[in-house]
Scaffold this active site. Structure first.
Site, PDB file in Angstrom:
ATOM      1  N   LYS A  67       0.836  -1.207   0.000  1.00  0.00           N
ATOM      2  CA  LYS A  67       0.000   0.000   0.000  1.00  0.00           C
ATOM      3  C   LYS A  67       0.867   1.252   0.000  1.00  0.00           C
ATOM      4  CE  LYS A  67      -1.028   2.355   3.379  1.00  0.00           C
ATOM      5  NZ  LYS A  67      -2.185   2.337   4.281  1.00  0.00           N
ATOM      6  N   ARG A 111     -10.124   1.776   6.790  1.00  0.00           N
ATOM      7  CA  ARG A 111      -9.600   0.809   7.756  1.00  0.00           C
ATOM      8  C   ARG A 111      -9.199   1.494   9.054  1.00  0.00           C
ATOM      9  NH1 ARG A 111      -4.255   2.680   8.715  1.00  0.00           N
ATOM     10  NH2 ARG A 111      -2.696   1.715   7.346  1.00  0.00           N
ATOM     11  N   GLN A 139     -11.149  11.873   7.734  1.00  0.00           N
ATOM     12  CA  GLN A 139     -11.044  10.884   8.801  1.00  0.00           C
ATOM     13  C   GLN A 139     -11.955  11.229   9.973  1.00  0.00           C
ATOM     14  OE1 GLN A 139     -10.283   7.470  10.607  1.00  0.00           O
ATOM     15  NE2 GLN A 139      -9.609   7.987   8.537  1.00  0.00           N
ATOM     16  N   GLY A 222      -4.154  10.345  14.573  1.00  0.00           N
ATOM     17  CA  GLY A 222      -3.477  11.322  13.725  1.00  0.00           C
ATOM     18  C   GLY A 222      -1.968  11.193  13.682  1.00  0.00           C
ATOM     19  N   ALA A 223      -1.364  10.729  14.781  1.00  0.00           N
ATOM     20  CA  ALA A 223       0.101  10.676  14.854  1.00  0.00           C
ATOM     21  C   ALA A 223       0.609   9.392  14.219  1.00  0.00           C
ATOM     22  CB  ALA A 223       0.551  10.796  16.298  1.00  0.00           C
ATOM     23  N   ASP A 224       0.512   9.336  12.894  1.00  0.00           N
ATOM     24  CA  ASP A 224       0.833   8.112  12.159  1.00  0.00           C
ATOM     25  C   ASP A 224       2.189   8.165  11.476  1.00  0.00           C
ATOM     26  OD1 ASP A 224       0.225  10.010  10.271  1.00  0.00           O
ATOM     27  OD2 ASP A 224      -1.202   8.772   9.159  1.00  0.00           O
ATOM     28  N   LYS A 228       4.641  13.672  14.454  1.00  0.00           N
ATOM     29  CA  LYS A 228       3.246  14.040  14.694  1.00  0.00           C
ATOM     30  C   LYS A 228       2.865  13.768  16.147  1.00  0.00           C
ATOM     31  CE  LYS A 228       1.616  13.195   9.967  1.00  0.00           C
ATOM     32  NZ  LYS A 228       0.628  12.468   9.136  1.00  0.00           N
TER      33      LYS A 228
END
Length: 315
Positions: A67, A111, A139, A222-224, A228
């Site tokens: 992905k 997901r 999101q 959010g902190a992906d 972040k």
């Protein structure tokens, strides 16, 4: 190789079936039955953007998935969506590409929202008095949509930086049947809501420990990527249960990484979502506990959501 558009994918997608597959994937991951190579990450500081490449193979599966997902956060000012991407499904027997899912980032967003739904089902207090949302983007919308399946609460308070985004989100939430209050003060969200979902690409803490009520559940998505952050490390340390999608990944980035880095928590406090789903760990035990789900996005989710989408498209 077959190629499918976002419109085709959305039209055939079944969230209820996908949730079950995601849960199976989380459990398999925590049982060591998934190959997840290191994430490739790119940062484009001049464009306020990032890109990640994730891949996974579940033991015994006929396919594996690669992905690519991008987030360019100034895009809305250019009339473009913030997120984009695609998924490639390949045969685990021959290595041949089977399908290109040109989902434009929708499957990644879905997901993530479904993982938030799973976390809320397992960890939210028995009585949700209001849902708090930090962020107004896609999101933030999808998380609220999915929460309808796990709580009867229809009160939402949403935080955003800009009036235009707040107005659009308010209209969206009202169409879903929610009573909505919008604010530009995150402390107001924490004071009103005991189920909070954080969905922004912030690089500094938005939610602070002394604002949050006892009994609150927080899902942070959010902190992906490195750098972040949405939560004060003191808030992470205050949580009675810290659930992560992947201990290894969340120890490198995400809310947990910040708290680990400054010594506010220990790694032995972390519980993987798959372990909780399998019944091998305790989640919320009573309604005065603060619970946190730090979801950085694990490639097994991509493999499972792609497998579901492809099966739905080919039946």
């Amino acid at each position: 190789m077959r190629v499918f558009s976002k419109a085709q994918i959305v039209a055939h997608f079944n969230p209820e079936l996908a949730v079950s597959q995601l849960e199976e994937g989380f459990i398999a991951y925590s049982e060591g039955k998934v190959q997840v190579p290191p994430v490739q990450g790119f940062a484009f500081k001049g464009a306020n953007g990032d890109c990640c490449v994730k891949s996974a193979y579940i033991e015994g599966s006929p396919t594996f998935t690669v992905k690519l997902s991008t987030g360019f956060y100034d895009n809305p000012s250019k009339g473009l969506p913030s997120n984009d991407g695609l998924m490639l499904v390949l045969s685990a027997h021959t290595g041949q590409p089977l399908a290109l899912l040109q989902d434009q980032g929708w499957l990644t967003a879905m997901r993530t929202a479904l993982a938030g739904r799973i976390a809320a089902r397992l960890l939210a207090p028995s009585q949700v008095k209001a849902i708090g949302i930090l962020g107004t983007g896609m999101q933030a919308q999808m998380q609220l949509e999915q929460l309808r399946a796990v709580t009867d609460c229809r009160q939402v308070i949403v935080w955003g930086r800009h009036e235009r985004g707040l107005a659009a989100y308010t209209a969206f939430a009202r169409e879903l049947g929610f009573a909505v209050h919008s604010t530009q003060d995150a402390a107001e969200v924490a004071g009103a809501a005991n189920l909070i979902v954080c969905t922004t690409p912030s690089r500094q803490a938005l939610l602070h420990s002394d604002w949050v009520q006892p009994g609150t559940h927080i899902t942070a998505v959010g902190a992906d990527a490195p750098g972040k952050q949405e939560l004060d490390p003191a808030l992470v340390a205050r949580a009675d249960r810290i659930i992560v999608d992947a201990i290894a990944q969340c120890s490198q980035y995400g809310e947990v990484a910040h708290a680990l880095g400054c010594g506010r928590i220990d790694a032995n406090q972390l519980i993987e979502l798959g372990t909780l789903l399998a019944g091998r760990a305790k989640g919320r035990e009573h309604d005065s506990q603060i619970t946190l789900a730090d979801l950085t996005g694990v490639a097994v989710q991509d493999a499972q959501v792609a497998s579901h989408a492809l099966a739905a498209l080919c039946t």
